[in-house]
Write an enzyme that holds these catalytic residues in place. Structure first.
Site, PDB file in Angstrom:
ATOM      1  CE  LYS A  67      -1.992 -51.965 113.622  1.00  0.00           C
ATOM      2  NZ  LYS A  67      -0.567 -51.723 113.348  1.00  0.00           N
ATOM      3  NE  ARG A 110       0.716 -48.929 110.087  1.00  0.00           N
ATOM      4  CZ  ARG A 110       0.799 -48.284 111.242  1.00  0.00           C
ATOM      5  NH1 ARG A 110       1.942 -47.726 111.634  1.00  0.00           N
ATOM      6  NH2 ARG A 110      -0.234 -48.200 112.039  1.00  0.00           N
ATOM      7  CG  HIS A 137      10.817 -55.272 115.719  1.00  0.00           C
ATOM      8  ND1 HIS A 137      11.347 -56.466 115.302  1.00  0.00           N
ATOM      9  CD2 HIS A 137       9.649 -55.116 115.052  1.00  0.00           C
ATOM     10  CE1 HIS A 137      10.540 -57.017 114.414  1.00  0.00           C
ATOM     11  NE2 HIS A 137       9.497 -56.217 114.253  1.00  0.00           N
ATOM     12  CD  GLN A 138       8.163 -50.943 114.185  1.00  0.00           C
ATOM     13  OE1 GLN A 138       8.067 -50.696 112.980  1.00  0.00           O
ATOM     14  NE2 GLN A 138       7.377 -51.783 114.802  1.00  0.00           N
ATOM     15  CG  ASN A 159      19.152 -47.043 120.830  1.00  0.00           C
ATOM     16  OD1 ASN A 159      18.079 -46.485 120.576  1.00  0.00           O
ATOM     17  ND2 ASN A 159      19.216 -48.145 121.538  1.00  0.00           N
ATOM     18  CG  MET A 219       9.219 -42.557 111.501  1.00  0.00           C
ATOM     19  SD  MET A 219       7.871 -41.792 110.584  1.00  0.00           S
ATOM     20  CE  MET A 219       6.767 -43.168 110.367  1.00  0.00           C
ATOM     21  CB  THR A 221       5.870 -39.275 119.109  1.00  0.00           C
ATOM     22  OG1 THR A 221       7.164 -39.081 119.676  1.00  0.00           O
ATOM     23  CG2 THR A 221       4.828 -38.659 120.013  1.00  0.00           C
ATOM     24  CG  ASP A 222       3.011 -44.891 118.769  1.00  0.00           C
ATOM     25  OD1 ASP A 222       3.406 -44.590 119.916  1.00  0.00           O
ATOM     26  OD2 ASP A 222       3.117 -46.045 118.309  1.00  0.00           O
ATOM     27  CE  LYS A 226       5.504 -44.400 122.897  1.00  0.00           C
ATOM     28  NZ  LYS A 226       5.396 -45.276 121.723  1.00  0.00           N
TER      29      LYS A 226
HETATM   30  P1  NAD Z   1      11.587 -51.519 120.576  1.00  0.00           P
HETATM   31  O1  NAD Z   1      11.053 -51.768 121.943  1.00  0.00           O
HETATM   32  O2  NAD Z   1      12.113 -52.648 119.775  1.00  0.00           O
HETATM   33  O3  NAD Z   1      12.743 -50.400 120.655  1.00  0.00           O
HETATM   34  C1  NAD Z   1      12.573 -49.240 121.429  1.00  0.00           C
HETATM   35  C2  NAD Z   1      13.608 -48.198 121.046  1.00  0.00           C
HETATM   36  O4  NAD Z   1      13.398 -47.022 121.843  1.00  0.00           O
HETATM   37  C3  NAD Z   1      15.032 -48.642 121.324  1.00  0.00           C
HETATM   38  O5  NAD Z   1      15.871 -47.992 120.400  1.00  0.00           O
HETATM   39  C4  NAD Z   1      15.278 -48.128 122.735  1.00  0.00           C
HETATM   40  O6  NAD Z   1      16.632 -47.971 123.029  1.00  0.00           O
HETATM   41  C5  NAD Z   1      14.572 -46.798 122.635  1.00  0.00           C
HETATM   42  N1  NAD Z   1      14.133 -46.266 123.923  1.00  0.00           N
HETATM   43  C6  NAD Z   1      13.416 -46.921 124.871  1.00  0.00           C
HETATM   44  N2  NAD Z   1      13.146 -46.078 125.894  1.00  0.00           N
HETATM   45  C7  NAD Z   1      13.690 -44.887 125.553  1.00  0.00           C
HETATM   46  C8  NAD Z   1      13.751 -43.628 126.192  1.00  0.00           C
HETATM   47  N3  NAD Z   1      13.183 -43.423 127.380  1.00  0.00           N
HETATM   48  N4  NAD Z   1      14.394 -42.611 125.570  1.00  0.00           N
HETATM   49  C9  NAD Z   1      14.968 -42.809 124.343  1.00  0.00           C
HETATM   50  N5  NAD Z   1      14.946 -43.986 123.687  1.00  0.00           N
HETATM   51  C10 NAD Z   1      14.308 -45.006 124.293  1.00  0.00           C
HETATM   52  O7  NAD Z   1      10.418 -50.757 119.816  1.00  0.00           O
HETATM   53  P2  NAD Z   1      10.138 -50.663 118.249  1.00  0.00           P
HETATM   54  O8  NAD Z   1       9.242 -51.765 117.848  1.00  0.00           O
HETATM   55  O9  NAD Z   1      11.409 -50.433 117.511  1.00  0.00           O
HETATM   56  O10 NAD Z   1       9.253 -49.319 118.195  1.00  0.00           O
HETATM   57  C11 NAD Z   1       9.847 -48.067 118.511  1.00  0.00           C
HETATM   58  C12 NAD Z   1       8.756 -47.057 118.751  1.00  0.00           C
HETATM   59  O11 NAD Z   1       8.006 -46.856 117.551  1.00  0.00           O
HETATM   60  C13 NAD Z   1       7.730 -47.479 119.818  1.00  0.00           C
HETATM   61  O12 NAD Z   1       7.549 -46.403 120.696  1.00  0.00           O
HETATM   62  C14 NAD Z   1       6.463 -47.750 119.030  1.00  0.00           C
HETATM   63  O13 NAD Z   1       5.306 -47.441 119.766  1.00  0.00           O
HETATM   64  C15 NAD Z   1       6.629 -46.789 117.854  1.00  0.00           C
HETATM   65  N6  NAD Z   1       5.888 -47.179 116.657  1.00  0.00           N
HETATM   66  C16 NAD Z   1       5.314 -46.202 115.917  1.00  0.00           C
HETATM   67  C17 NAD Z   1       4.606 -46.516 114.786  1.00  0.00           C
HETATM   68  C18 NAD Z   1       3.997 -45.433 113.940  1.00  0.00           C
HETATM   69  O14 NAD Z   1       3.259 -45.748 113.016  1.00  0.00           O
HETATM   70  N7  NAD Z   1       4.299 -44.193 114.184  1.00  0.00           N
HETATM   71  C19 NAD Z   1       4.474 -47.864 114.396  1.00  0.00           C
HETATM   72  C20 NAD Z   1       5.106 -48.848 115.145  1.00  0.00           C
HETATM   73  C21 NAD Z   1       5.823 -48.495 116.294  1.00  0.00           C
END
Ligand code: NAD
Length: 321
Positions: A67, A110, A137-138, A159, A219, A221-222, A226
């Site tokens: 990917k 996924r 978004h997730q 949140n 989920m 922290t990647d 983080k």
């Molecule tokens: P997004 O930008 O749509 O949403 C971010 C979320 O984090 C919101 O709820 C926001 O309020 C919150 N946020 C932002 N800064 C913050 C902080 N300093 N402290 C606490 N909360 C905070 O992002 P998303 O697409 O929903 O993704 C969320 C996270 O999931 C991202 O960090 C992304 O990297 C991670 N992610 C992980 C995987 C995995 O496989 N583990 C896959 C996709 C995304």
């Protein structure tokens, strides 16, 4: 080579096929039949973008590929999703490209499937309250997938940016569950299952907020640096992950591991629980924690399912390369 577009992925891949693909590949990782290659992630010095590759090979499912994608913070202003990714699959016998698959929708599916697999195998059977930390978004994908694993009767959520909580409320109501916004003490006191999916760099949930018997799916922290939960909470929990190497380097366990509070041997591959070779939850008052770091093999597994389903429905486009 076949092309399966984002739009076709959304039409043909549902939560159930993503769940099956992810659960199966976690099992293959635990037996050593499938393995991930080291992740590349670079700031490219253009458009503030982070770009990289996640890749691997599943010898059992004969899925080879990568990917490619990352994060373009300026995209939202152009009406595009900031996270952009595309999956490339190759014929493992010849190295020829076999498919190019849109990766944006599949990434959300996924990732939600991974926490859903953890809930299936680790949460208490009588879990009733689903707690959400994060409303980006997730989060909606996470909630929908989680709701299929237990007979939840309500959703509570927190949140950092409260104006985003409407996404959780709308999603919960859409799946027929009431929603209530709570503070973090309330969330820990009431939730049986907690999903954290944020971009936080500081611990949000503290050890003393979490009740015995809770299952946490961390989920968000990647990446190095983080963090969503206190290291003490990781220490107090029975910890599971998609991949131990990622868990201790870029996942939620990086902090407890880095401080010497836990060892690699304290972390169990979720795939071993899926395969029945290692126990999952062993008592109703144990705290279980799944560190979902996100591995390339998850992407390849769902992309491969997308290709199969798109071909069946005549929606894959074939091109000569
Ligand atoms: P997004 O930008 O749509 O949403 C971010 C979320 O984090 C919101 O709820 C926001 O309020 C919150 N946020 C932002 N800064 C913050 C902080 N300093 N402290 C606490 N909360 C905070 O992002 P998303 O697409 O929903 O993704 C969320 C996270 O999931 C991202 O960090 C992304 O990297 C991670 N992610 C992980 C995987 C995995 O496989 N583990 C896959 C996709 C995304």
């Amino acid at each position: 080579m076949l092309i399966v577009t984002e739009e076709v992925c959304q039409r043909v891949v549902d939560r159930s096929s993503a769940f099956d693909a992810v659960e199966k590949v976690f099992g293959a990782m635990a037996t050593g039949d499938a393995y991930n290659f080291p992740v590349i992630r670079e700031a490219i010095g253009h458009a503030d973008a982070l770009y990289g590759f996640k890749s691997g090979f599943d010898r059992a499912g004969l899925t080879l590929g990568l990917k490619s994608g990352g994060y373009w913070p300026g995209n939202a202003d152009r009406g595009l999703t900031n996270h952009q990714s595309t999956v490339f699959l190759f014929n493992p016998d010849t190295g020829q490209p076999s498919a190019m698959v849109g990766g944006n929708y599949l990434t959300a599916l996924r990732t939600a499937a991974a926490s859903s697999v953890s809930i299936k195998h680790l949460a208490r059977k009588d879990a009733k309250v689903l707690g959400m930390v994060g409303a980006g978004h997730q989060s909606a994908f996470q909630m929908r997938a989680a709701a299929e694993q237990r007979d939840f009767d309500r959703v509570i959520g927190w949140n950092l940016h409260p104006e985003m909580l409407s996404r959780l409320e709308e999603t919960a109501n859409d799946i027929g569950l009431p929603f209530e916004a709570v503070d973090l003490d309330g969330l820990g006191a009431e939730a049986d299952v907690i999903i954290s999916i944020t971009s936080s760099f500081d611990p949000i949930l503290k050890r003393n907020q979490i009740r015995p018997g809770t299952h946490l799916a961390c989920m968000g922290t990647d990446t190095r640096g983080k963090q969503e939960v206190e290291a003490e909470l990781v220490v107090a929990a029975k910890v599971f992950t998609d991949e131990v190497a990622q868990s201790i380097s870029i996942g939620e366990c990086q902090h407890a591991f880095g401080s010497g509070l836990i060892a690699e041997a304290d972390i169990t591959d979720i795939g071993a629980v899926v395969n029945g070779t290692k126990p999952g939850r062993t008592s109703d008052d144990q705290i279980t924690l799944f560190d979902g770091t996100g591995v390339g093999l998850q992407d390849l597994a769902v992309a491969s399912a997308a290709v199969e389903l798109a071909v069946k429905q005549g929606l894959a486009v074939s091109v000569e390369v």
